[in-house]
Design a protein around this motif. Structure first.
Motif, PDB file in Angstrom:
ATOM      1  N   ASP A 184      40.834  11.973  23.556  1.00 21.25           N
ATOM      2  CA  ASP A 184      40.469  11.578  24.909  1.00 21.25           C
ATOM      3  C   ASP A 184      39.252  10.649  24.807  1.00 21.25           C
ATOM      4  OD1 ASP A 184      38.083  13.098  24.656  1.00 21.25           O
ATOM      5  OD2 ASP A 184      39.012  14.879  25.522  1.00 21.25           O
ATOM      6  N   GLU A 185      38.752  10.187  25.954  1.00 22.86           N
ATOM      7  CA  GLU A 185      37.694   9.171  25.964  1.00 22.86           C
ATOM      8  C   GLU A 185      36.420   9.654  25.271  1.00 22.86           C
ATOM      9  OE1 GLU A 185      35.357   6.439  29.267  1.00 22.86           O
ATOM     10  OE2 GLU A 185      37.337   7.263  29.755  1.00 22.86           O
ATOM     11  N   LYS A 186      35.993  10.875  25.534  1.00 19.08           N
ATOM     12  CA  LYS A 186      34.775  11.398  24.914  1.00 19.08           C
ATOM     13  C   LYS A 186      34.953  11.594  23.415  1.00 19.08           C
ATOM     14  CE  LYS A 186      32.790  13.786  28.936  1.00 19.08           C
ATOM     15  NZ  LYS A 186      32.373  15.099  29.496  1.00 19.08           N
ATOM     16  N   GLN A 188      36.912   9.926  21.519  1.00 22.64           N
ATOM     17  CA  GLN A 188      36.994   8.611  20.894  1.00 22.64           C
ATOM     18  C   GLN A 188      35.610   8.077  20.545  1.00 22.64           C
ATOM     19  OE1 GLN A 188      39.988   7.207  20.147  1.00 22.64           O
ATOM     20  NE2 GLN A 188      38.896   5.609  19.047  1.00 22.64           N
TER      21      GLN A 188
END
Length: 368
Positions: A184-186, A188
């Motif tokens: 997920d974004e975090k 990454q």
């Protein structure tokens, strides 16, 4: 743009020959002040017919190509992740580059000893891949030890990072590259910060020998096994087959004469060192814009997605800090117009602002 491509491979696969062939394409260092002055670093011109055509169009006194840095990395042997041979130097050098060029020997020659005593490219690829995986596992484990105090305090960011690290451990222990993980974004953000070896883009160059018994040219189970090994961890990686020795011999031969020379000696006409350079450049996620005039036509390399002011910084910091606007036209539209004046009359030269994303092939004039 100080991004680099590291050449890795087992001993006696042709790494030095490839590096020498690449550096024969080198460009004057004074044109690239960002470059490291080091005998193991080659600053290599990126072939681009657009540069040639724009220089001819503007009747430029000088033309300067975009450049890519290639790094000749110490040879690897099995056990590098445990410090065997030049293992530590090898792994540290790989960590510092942005793209890995994996040179694989695919020819048989009794006069050139293979480090394992057998020509099996699949084993060569798996040997290096395993060392990269083992080194990443060690990096993650060291990071986990450093996080123990934060975890005892139930620090939320540390807990999130630990979850990401555990996910990576599972993937690496399965013999897969970290680049195959889904985040997920975090996660990454945390993943990029780790700078893992198996997260880097990879280019495979298969070194054959013209006139020899090449695994890529015979009915042999070793070729599908090699391609399967490449596909397993790096399914999107480019694979280029060249005769590295021939490419070194051809230094000094003009680009238009190279296909004929390759045919004469029984090689492929349309695949050579230029393809290696272009593929490496693309894997660095770079695009090229141009400036052109009577004094100079120049190709500038920038990260894909750069805004006009960010692109201007490649030329001079003033073009970023004092940016007002930029005049932009696609390179082929400029050539088709016949002159800058006619292109402007036809409305083909656009005025773009700070938010404009510079495209590959744009010809740009910055205003400050």
């Amino acid at each position: 743009m100080s991004l680099s491509i590291g050449i890795v491979g087992l001993p006696n696969v042709g790494k030095s020959t490839l590096f020498n062939a690449l550096t024969e394409q080198s460009v004057p260092a004074e044109n690239y002040p960002f470059c490291t002055i080091d005998p193991s670093v080659g600053v290599v011109a990126v072939p681009d017919v657009r540069l040639d055509r724009l220089a001819e169009f503007s009747q430029s006194e000088k033309k300067v190509p975009a450049a890519a840095q290639f790094v000749d990395i110490a040879g690897l042997i099995k056990g590098a992740s445990e410090g065997e041979g030049l293992g530590n130097a090898f792994l540290n050098n790989v960590r510092e580059v942005d793209v890995i060029l994996h040179l694989v020997r695919v020819f048989e020659d009794n006069d050139i000893i293979h480090v394992s005593g057998v020509i099996d490219p699949r084993l060569d690829v798996e040997t290096i891949n395993l060392e990269l995986i083992m080194a990443d596992l060690q990096s993650i484990q060291r990071r986990m030890v450093k996080m123990e105090k934060d975890l005892k305090r139930h620090d939320k960011s540390a807990i999130k990072e630990m979850e990401t690290l555990e996910k990576l451990i599972t993937i690496l222990e399965e013999g897969r590259f970290a680049s195959s993980a889904k985040f997920d974004e975090k996660e990454q953000v945390l993943f990029k910060h780790l700078n893992l070896l198996t997260s880097k883009s990879m280019l495979y160059v298969l070194n054959k020998r013209t006139g020899a018994r090449n695994i890529t040219e015979i009915t042999d189970e070793r070729l599908p096994a090699l391609m399967s090994a490449i596909e397993y961890n790096t399914p999107d990686a480019p694979v280029i087959e060249i005769d590295v020795g021939v490419e070194l011999e051809m230094t000094g031969i003009s680009g238009e004469d190279k296909p004929g020379f390759r045919r004469e000696i029984g090689g492929e006409a349309d695949c050579g060192i230029e393809d290696v350079i272009k593929s490496g450049y693309e894997l660095l996620n770079l695009v090229t814009f141009f400036t052109t005039g009577e004094k100079e036509t120049r190709a500038w390399d920038i990260k894909a997605g750069s805004t006009a002011p960010e692109a201007g910084r490649a030329i001079h910091s003033d073009f970023h800090d004092k940016f007002i606007k930029a005049d932009v036209i696609e390179w082929y539209k400029l050539l088709e117009s016949g002159s800058k004046g006619l292109a402007r009359e036809k409305g083909l030269i656009r005025t773009e602002g700070r938010q404009y994303i510079v495209k590959d092939g744009d010809v740009v004039e910055f205003k400050i």
